[in-house]
Enzyme design. Structure first.
Site, PDB file in Angstrom:
ATOM      1  N   HIS A  68      -1.895 -10.538   2.437  1.00 55.80           N
ATOM      2  CA  HIS A  68      -1.589  -9.129   2.690  1.00 55.80           C
ATOM      3  C   HIS A  68      -1.347  -8.825   4.158  1.00 55.80           C
ATOM      4  O   HIS A  68      -1.518  -7.679   4.602  1.00 55.80           O
ATOM      5  CB  HIS A  68      -2.674  -8.232   2.101  1.00 55.80           C
ATOM      6  CG  HIS A  68      -2.467  -8.017   0.637  1.00 55.80           C
ATOM      7  ND1 HIS A  68      -2.924  -8.901  -0.307  1.00 55.80           N
ATOM      8  CD2 HIS A  68      -1.787  -7.069  -0.032  1.00 55.80           C
ATOM      9  CE1 HIS A  68      -2.553  -8.477  -1.498  1.00 55.80           C
ATOM     10  NE2 HIS A  68      -1.856  -7.376  -1.375  1.00 55.80           N
ATOM     11  N   ASP A 125     -10.393  -0.157   2.392  1.00 60.51           N
ATOM     12  CA  ASP A 125      -9.910   0.810   1.396  1.00 60.51           C
ATOM     13  C   ASP A 125      -9.371   0.107   0.152  1.00 60.51           C
ATOM     14  O   ASP A 125      -9.361   0.666  -0.934  1.00 60.51           O
ATOM     15  CB  ASP A 125      -8.770   1.655   1.980  1.00 60.51           C
ATOM     16  CG  ASP A 125      -9.240   2.491   3.148  1.00 60.51           C
ATOM     17  OD1 ASP A 125     -10.471   2.644   3.302  1.00 60.51           O
ATOM     18  OD2 ASP A 125      -8.389   2.983   3.904  1.00 60.51           O
ATOM     19  N   GLU A 235     -12.749   9.354   6.550  1.00 63.34           N
ATOM     20  CA  GLU A 235     -11.413   8.929   6.984  1.00 63.34           C
ATOM     21  C   GLU A 235     -10.554  10.191   7.119  1.00 63.34           C
ATOM     22  O   GLU A 235     -11.079  11.316   7.038  1.00 63.34           O
ATOM     23  CB  GLU A 235     -10.796   7.923   6.003  1.00 63.34           C
ATOM     24  CG  GLU A 235     -11.532   6.579   5.999  1.00 63.34           C
ATOM     25  CD  GLU A 235     -10.742   5.424   5.429  1.00 63.34           C
ATOM     26  OE1 GLU A 235      -9.558   5.620   5.092  1.00 63.34           O
ATOM     27  OE2 GLU A 235     -11.303   4.314   5.315  1.00 63.34           O
TER      28      GLU A 235
END
Ligand SMILES: Cc1cc2nc3c(=O)[nH]c(=O)nc-3n(C[C@H](O)[C@H](O)[C@H](O)COP(=O)(O)OP(=O)(O)OC[C@H]3O[C@@H](n4cnc5c(N)ncnc54)[C@H](O)[C@@H]3O)c2cc1C
Length: 447
Positions: A68, A125, A235
């Site tokens: 990723h 997340d 956040e």
């Protein structure tokens, strides 16, 4: 390169077109470098055999976690790619510690610890990233203002050095290697196992989305709640609307019934306009990206280019920097499925020597997570230029990169990024992985 050149290992050696093609792409879908072969190690011994073999022949090797990365960080041109997800699961909870194979995804770590009522203090997340992949960059999330980064919760690592030696390191043993591996971009060794500190897991999560029309009011409330620590998770998002921008503070309180969050005490002093809230099981909150991922996969944009940028800004520059960036950002710059994140962390919680943030009480993670075009390379090149411009501008103001970006970093950029921590990283790299053969996709070479 042919499979025959490698010594015998218990794992698989893959040279087929499909495997090499997967190994030469990543989340960013912007850089495509092809390995000579892919190894799926079946054990730490396999990893050591491959690294010793490669070091003796001057062959580059990259470890790949979940792939990723946004800009080829886990790729290797012509060398050997180690697929860390093939290591057999070795996941054990003892007391308030969990020991896991580095190829484990954070979701799998949770599946191991939650039955014991325990959880790592900070989660990303997105839970499908691997432990090894996030520990080499830091690993940050909405709990960082309490607990620092994921690297701050590591108590021990098993590492195979670039020379192929298997070492166990911690704050008390081979500390130079431990400090050079956490947040060290995989330059000194391949993490094969990590032991992480755990904290008690709550049962439920109450999540508020608090909306602001004013950037200064949004920033002021984020500062307040991060300083006083009233929420477990904080956040924020910057959301494009017809006539400009709207700001959303995302705040979460964890709890276990019969206790319940005191909404008046949590929200009473804050200056937001509209709000939304939801109450979910704790794991469902942590795994909240799963539905979005399925939808983006189904419509195809999950596989589009992602010229993502993650910066840390100093507190005294954040308002001006963000306002100027937003004024120059529309759908062409962000993309239809792009996102802008912004939230502060407390610097006194960050203990990892290589984790670089601006000086001061607070640093602001500012992330233009751009969605690129699947069929317009020129457009993607322009988005990369925007990243370079923003990074340079942030650096000029004392900002830093959160080091997983679509940015053509040079060794000089990395030297400046690590600042006073650079000499120790360079020393450890020369000692444990000489020759700049390990994880070359990070573009960090030392003399
Ligand atoms: C959808 C999405 C959401 C994200 N959310 C967050 C977030 O909330 N917080 C956050 O901090 N980050 C987040 N990230 C960024 C992510 O943490 C980094 O890009 C991370 O490096 C990717 O992990 P990976 O397992 O995919 O590793 P890869 O991309 O496979 O590898 C990353 C780097 O680590 C090296 N590496 C991988 N495994 C090892 C190992 N075992 N030993 C040594 N080196 C290794 C690779 O060579 C490469 O250089 C997100 C990324 C995506 C795509």
């Amino acid at each position: 390169m042919t499979a025959e050149i490698l010594p015998a290992i218990a794992g698989e050696i893959l040279t087929g077109e499909a495997d090499l093609s997967v190994a030469s792409s990543d989340w960013g879908n912007l850089v495509h470098t092809r390995p000579g072969l892919v190894v799926r190690p079946a054990s730490v011994t396999d990893v050591a055999v491959v690294l010793r073999f490669a070091a003796a022949r001057g062959l580059p090797v990259a470890a790949r976690g979940a792939g990723h990365s946004p800009y080829g960080q886990g790729q290797v041109e012509g060398g050997i790619l180690l697929d860390m997800t093939s290591l057999p699961p070795r996941r054990v909870v003892r007391g308030d510690l969990v020991s896991v194979d580095a190829g484990a995804r954070w979701r799998e770590v949770l599946e191991t610890t939650l039955p014991y009522g325990l959880v790592p203090p900070v989660l990303t997340d997105y839970l499908e990233l691997t432990v090894g992949g996030t520990l080499v960059v830091g690993g940050i999330g909405g709990a960082a203002h309490h607990h620092g980064t994921q690297t701050d919760s590591v108590v021990e690592l098993e590492v195979v050095t670039g020379a192929g030696e298997v070492l166990t390191c911690s704050r008390d043993s081979d500390k130079d290697l431990f400090d050079a591996v956490l947040g060290g971009l995989g330059q000194c060794g391949v993490i094969t196992r990590a032991t992480l500190r755990l904290i008690p897991a709550p049962a439920r999560a109450r999540r508020w989305k608090l909306y602001y029309d004013s950037l200064p009011a949004f920033l002021a409330d984020q500062r307040t709640v991060v300083r006083d620590g009233r929420f477990d998770y904080v956040e924020g998002q910057l959301i494009p609307v017809d006539d400009g921008w709207r700001y959303m503070l995302e705040a979460v309180a964890y709890y276990t019934p019969p206790d319940a969050p005191d909404e008046d005490a949590l929200l009473g002093s804050l200056d937001f306009g509209e709000s939304e809230d939801e109450d979910t099981m704790y794991f469902d909150f942590l795994n909240r990206m799963a539905d979005g991922e399925a939808a983006l996969r189904a419509e195809g944009s999950w596989f589009h280019p992602h010229p993502w940028l993650n910066l840390f800004l100093p507190d005294d520059t954040v308002e001006h920097f963000v306002a100027e960036t937003l004024a120059a950002t529309g759908e062409p710059e962000l993309g239809a499925t792009g996102l802008l994140l912004l939230y502060p962390v407390r610097n006194d919680r960050l203990k990892t020597p290589l984790f670089s943030v601006p000086p001061g009480e607070l640093s602001w993670l500012f992330c233009p997570l751009r969605a690129g075009s699947p069929d317009d390379p020129l457009h993607n090149a322009r988005l990369l230029e925007l990243n370079v411009d923003l990074y340079r501008k942030a650096r000029g103001l004392g900002g830093k990169a959160y080091p997983t970006n679509a940015l053509p970093m040079s060794t000089e950029d990395w030297r400046a990024h690590f600042g006073p921590a650079w000499p120790k990283l360079a020393e450890a790299k020369a000692r444990y992985a000489p020759g700049n053969l390990l994880n070359p996709g990070q573009r960090l070479r030392s003399p």
